[in-house]
Scaffold this motif. Structure first.
Motif, PDB file in Angstrom:
ATOM      1  N   PHE A  69     -10.421   5.980   2.177  1.00 22.37           N
ATOM      2  CA  PHE A  69     -10.601   5.905   0.675  1.00 22.37           C
ATOM      3  C   PHE A  69     -11.798   6.554   0.514  1.00 22.37           C
ATOM      4  O   PHE A  69     -12.861   6.568   0.936  1.00 22.37           O
ATOM      5  CB  PHE A  69     -10.827   4.388   0.565  1.00 22.37           C
ATOM      6  CG  PHE A  69      -9.735   3.400   0.744  1.00 22.37           C
ATOM      7  CD1 PHE A  69      -8.723   3.636  -0.240  1.00 22.37           C
ATOM      8  CD2 PHE A  69      -9.481   2.816   2.040  1.00 22.37           C
ATOM      9  CE1 PHE A  69      -7.296   2.581   0.107  1.00 22.37           C
ATOM     10  CE2 PHE A  69      -8.209   2.277   2.104  1.00 22.37           C
ATOM     11  CZ  PHE A  69      -7.543   2.009   1.241  1.00 22.37           C
TER      12      PHE A  69
ATOM     13  N   THR B 214       0.679  -1.136   0.078  1.00 29.95           N
ATOM     14  CA  THR B 214      -0.003  -0.061  -0.132  1.00 29.95           C
ATOM     15  C   THR B 214       0.829   1.264  -0.001  1.00 29.95           C
ATOM     16  O   THR B 214       1.901   1.494   0.765  1.00 29.95           O
ATOM     17  CB  THR B 214      -0.779  -0.023   1.116  1.00 29.95           C
ATOM     18  OG1 THR B 214      -1.776  -1.268   1.149  1.00 29.95           O
ATOM     19  CG2 THR B 214      -1.865   1.466   1.199  1.00 29.95           C
TER      20      THR B 214
ATOM     21  N   ILE C 214      -4.295   5.942  -4.360  1.00 25.79           N
ATOM     22  CA  ILE C 214      -3.959   4.740  -3.220  1.00 25.79           C
ATOM     23  C   ILE C 214      -3.799   3.687  -4.156  1.00 25.79           C
ATOM     24  O   ILE C 214      -4.504   3.301  -4.968  1.00 25.79           O
ATOM     25  CB  ILE C 214      -4.742   4.793  -2.164  1.00 25.79           C
ATOM     26  CG1 ILE C 214      -4.789   6.053  -1.559  1.00 25.79           C
ATOM     27  CG2 ILE C 214      -4.291   3.544  -1.260  1.00 25.79           C
ATOM     28  CD1 ILE C 214      -5.826   5.875  -0.307  1.00 25.79           C
TER      29      ILE C 214
ATOM     30  N   TYR D  91      -8.158  -1.545   0.201  1.00 31.60           N
ATOM     31  CA  TYR D  91      -9.626  -1.253  -0.148  1.00 31.60           C
ATOM     32  C   TYR D  91     -10.489  -2.482  -0.399  1.00 31.60           C
ATOM     33  O   TYR D  91     -11.635  -2.565   0.140  1.00 31.60           O
ATOM     34  CB  TYR D  91      -9.588  -0.113  -0.880  1.00 31.60           C
ATOM     35  CG  TYR D  91     -11.297   0.310  -1.574  1.00 31.60           C
ATOM     36  CD1 TYR D  91     -11.928   1.193  -0.505  1.00 31.60           C
ATOM     37  CD2 TYR D  91     -11.812  -0.188  -2.669  1.00 31.60           C
ATOM     38  CE1 TYR D  91     -13.242   1.577  -0.822  1.00 31.60           C
ATOM     39  CE2 TYR D  91     -13.072   0.236  -2.848  1.00 31.60           C
ATOM     40  CZ  TYR D  91     -13.891   0.870  -2.063  1.00 31.60           C
ATOM     41  OH  TYR D  91     -15.091   1.301  -2.557  1.00 31.60           O
TER      42      TYR D  91
ATOM     43  N   GLY E 162     -12.052   3.632  -4.012  1.00 34.67           N
ATOM     44  CA  GLY E 162     -11.055   2.938  -3.415  1.00 34.67           C
ATOM     45  C   GLY E 162      -9.646   3.491  -4.203  1.00 34.67           C
ATOM     46  O   GLY E 162      -8.587   2.743  -3.648  1.00 34.67           O
TER      47      GLY E 162
ATOM     48  N   HIS F 222     -14.162  10.784   1.730  1.00 33.96           N
ATOM     49  CA  HIS F 222     -13.851   9.736   2.167  1.00 33.96           C
ATOM     50  C   HIS F 222     -14.964   8.977   2.838  1.00 33.96           C
ATOM     51  O   HIS F 222     -15.864   9.566   3.519  1.00 33.96           O
ATOM     52  CB  HIS F 222     -12.825   9.870   3.225  1.00 33.96           C
ATOM     53  CG  HIS F 222     -11.611  10.645   2.987  1.00 33.96           C
ATOM     54  ND1 HIS F 222     -11.346  12.077   2.910  1.00 33.96           N
ATOM     55  CD2 HIS F 222     -10.425  10.244   2.509  1.00 33.96           C
ATOM     56  CE1 HIS F 222     -10.233  12.381   2.496  1.00 33.96           C
ATOM     57  NE2 HIS F 222      -9.611  11.316   1.994  1.00 33.96           N
TER      58      HIS F 222
ATOM     59  N   GLY G 142      -7.670   8.925  -2.130  1.00 30.14           N
ATOM     60  CA  GLY G 142      -7.908   9.058  -0.575  1.00 30.14           C
ATOM     61  C   GLY G 142      -6.660   9.647   0.259  1.00 30.14           C
ATOM     62  O   GLY G 142      -6.081  10.301  -0.448  1.00 30.14           O
TER      63      GLY G 142
END
Length: 149
Positions: free
Chosen positions: A116, A86, A132, A137, A120, A97, A123
């Motif tokens: 997120f 991540t 991201i 997610y 997803g 979010h 974020g």
């Protein structure tokens, strides 16, 4: 000529990928530190006047799932590699979010926060907003399936 073109395209792709890797910021948590996980969720179908900031999501969430001893749970096998994968590529954009994954250590201190948007892909990780990557997610949404949907 074809080989030269292919080589030039390969070099361009490598340069672009290398630049993205350099700007992406990792989650920055050693998986061994993670003791407890909280997943917060505010349904996308519920309209709000303004986009939910991370702070507002933590105040207004409608669903919360907590895994107290995550390393001893069946979910650890799925979560462990995702923690290393991540990252966020900073953009500075503001997001609405809707899902949060909060990580805590054995002393109950928060060691990482991942928020997120409804898709997803965008974020905020530890205060840094952007795109991201990783699979946290999808992992979180799979746990919420059937409970919050």
């Amino acid at each position: 000529m074809k080989n030269a073109l292919a080589l030039a395209l390969l070099a361009l792709a490598f340069t672009t990928l290398s630049a993205k890797t350099l700007t992406a910021k990792p989650l920055g948590v050693a998986p061994e530190q993670v003791q407890r996980v909280e997943i917060l969720y505010f349904p996308e179908r519920v309209l709000v006047r303004a986009a939910l900031s991370p702070e507002r999501l933590e105040q207004l969430y409608q669903y919360k799932l907590e895994i107290g001893e995550v390393r001893e749970s069946a979910e650890w096998q799925r979560l462990f590699p995702l923690l290393r994968e991540t990252s966020v590529e900073p953009s500075g954009h503001a997001y609405d979010h809707r899902t949060a994954v909060l990580l805590f250590d054995k002393d109950g201190r928060r060691i990482a926060s991942v928020y997120f948007d409804q898709f997803g892909a965008g974020g905020t990780i530890n205060g840094e907003s952007g795109t991201i990557s990783g699979g946290i997610y999808r992992w979180a949404k799979s746990l919420l399936k059937g409970v919050a949907g």
